[in-house]
Design a protein around this motif. Sequence first.
Motif, PDB file in Angstrom:
ATOM      1  N   ASP A 192     -14.226  11.669 -45.516  1.00 16.01           N
ATOM      2  CA  ASP A 192     -14.673  12.101 -44.188  1.00 16.01           C
ATOM      3  C   ASP A 192     -13.661  11.745 -43.110  1.00 16.01           C
ATOM      4  OD1 ASP A 192     -17.503  13.065 -44.794  1.00 16.01           O
ATOM      5  OD2 ASP A 192     -17.585  11.032 -45.592  1.00 16.01           O
ATOM      6  N   ASN A 193     -12.962  10.604 -43.279  1.00 20.06           N
ATOM      7  CA  ASN A 193     -12.063  10.149 -42.219  1.00 20.06           C
ATOM      8  C   ASN A 193     -10.957  11.156 -41.928  1.00 20.06           C
ATOM      9  OD1 ASN A 193     -10.806   9.652 -44.698  1.00 20.06           O
ATOM     10  ND2 ASN A 193     -10.081   7.606 -44.154  1.00 20.06           N
TER      11      ASN A 193
ATOM     12  N   ASN B 121     -22.452   9.630 -35.921  1.00 19.37           N
ATOM     13  CA  ASN B 121     -21.156   9.136 -35.462  1.00 19.37           C
ATOM     14  C   ASN B 121     -20.173  10.286 -35.271  1.00 19.37           C
ATOM     15  OD1 ASN B 121     -18.920   7.538 -34.920  1.00 19.37           O
ATOM     16  ND2 ASN B 121     -19.113   6.284 -36.741  1.00 19.37           N
ATOM     17  N   ILE B 122     -20.160  11.213 -36.201  1.00 14.47           N
ATOM     18  CA  ILE B 122     -19.246  12.356 -36.108  1.00 14.47           C
ATOM     19  C   ILE B 122     -19.609  13.247 -34.926  1.00 14.47           C
ATOM     20  CG2 ILE B 122     -18.508  14.475 -37.289  1.00 14.47           C
ATOM     21  CD1 ILE B 122     -18.821  12.868 -39.938  1.00 14.47           C
TER      22      ILE B 122
ATOM     23  N   GLU C  59     -23.351  11.058 -39.859  1.00 12.41           N
ATOM     24  CA  GLU C  59     -23.462  12.369 -39.212  1.00 12.41           C
ATOM     25  C   GLU C  59     -23.562  12.209 -37.698  1.00 12.41           C
ATOM     26  OE1 GLU C  59     -26.894  14.100 -40.978  1.00 12.41           O
ATOM     27  OE2 GLU C  59     -26.014  14.249 -42.983  1.00 12.41           O
TER      28      GLU C  59
ATOM     29  N   VAL D  80     -12.523  14.498 -40.462  1.00 11.12           N
ATOM     30  CA  VAL D  80     -12.987  14.343 -39.083  1.00 11.12           C
ATOM     31  C   VAL D  80     -11.815  14.138 -38.132  1.00 11.12           C
ATOM     32  CG1 VAL D  80     -14.352  12.883 -37.540  1.00 11.12           C
ATOM     33  CG2 VAL D  80     -15.252  13.512 -39.788  1.00 11.12           C
TER      34      VAL D  80
ATOM     35  N   LEU E  97     -14.507   5.393 -40.650  1.00 11.08           N
ATOM     36  CA  LEU E  97     -15.198   6.388 -41.467  1.00 11.08           C
ATOM     37  C   LEU E  97     -14.722   6.284 -42.912  1.00 11.08           C
ATOM     38  CD1 LEU E  97     -14.913   9.538 -39.145  1.00 11.08           C
ATOM     39  CD2 LEU E  97     -16.946   8.097 -39.478  1.00 11.08           C
TER      40      LEU E  97
END
Length: 315
Positions: free
Chosen positions: A38-39, A284-285, A282, A42, A34
């Motif tokens: 975001d990484n 993937n999350i 999105e 998340v 990511l």
Amino acid sequence: MTDFAIRYGDHVTRARRDGRPVVALESTIISHGLPHPDNLRVAREIEQTVRDNGAEPATIGMIGGEIVVGLDDAQVEHLALAQDVAKLSVRDLAIAAARRADGATTVAATSAIAAAAGIGVFATGGLGGVHREASVTFDESADLTALARTPIVVVCAGVKSILDVGATLERLETLGVSVAGYRTTRFPGFFITDGGFDVDWQLDSPEQVADFIRARDEQRVTEGALVLANPLPRDEQLDPELHDRTLESGLRLLSEQNITGKAVTPFLLSHFHSSTEGKSLETNIRIILRNSALAARIAVAATSGSAGPVGFAAP
């Protein structure tokens, strides 16, 4: 303790001592899967999701050559921000330790380390597998052979749709890896709900998955993993037409730029992110958060039916 022994985070040590359920989490999603920021966000959401569903998260990675089962928040942040984090499969672990490297563990390495630590359930996004054109390149993820010898439940959204899904399922069968759909007999394709292939078995509850763990341990016949394929609901998947267009253009770029080996997956995932204007990110999350919640519920069910976490090694 030697310089290279596995170390446990304090929260995992407490869970081991108290007999509470633990879920293993990989760290490549933090360092390679990511984009920043975001990484880091998340990674913290994943751990909180596991806690919210009754289990203790154990994010696995390598810090300064030391394998850590249960990275603390500062270590997670380090892997999220550092520029020279190695991507570690099983074969890389001892070499990276000798080099005192920082590293993020793949599905293969995370599974192997988790099993060595006595953790029986692992949540990830999607597995690696057989790459397209593998008959020419022989490019196949080490995830597959690692799972053949690792007694762990891997909760995932199938294999990444950028791979040859059918060939991957054939290899899993050949290697003796159990595969079941969670409340489905169709194998998901990561970003998309239906990857185009059937699976032979369906499990419908965390309790049924816990029964699988107990049956495997009591039978003592197989040592391989269970790939539990947990598809996204159709209203949460990436639009299939957008998915197919993006995949086609990404594969064309791979060929044009002669990108091979370990670089293929991160390149294609980055291409999906840019070409879908963030929609794939999105998706993937959503995948990893759903899988983390289910893995935690499985770990709870497995622990409640035994004297402690199934297969858990003594502290």
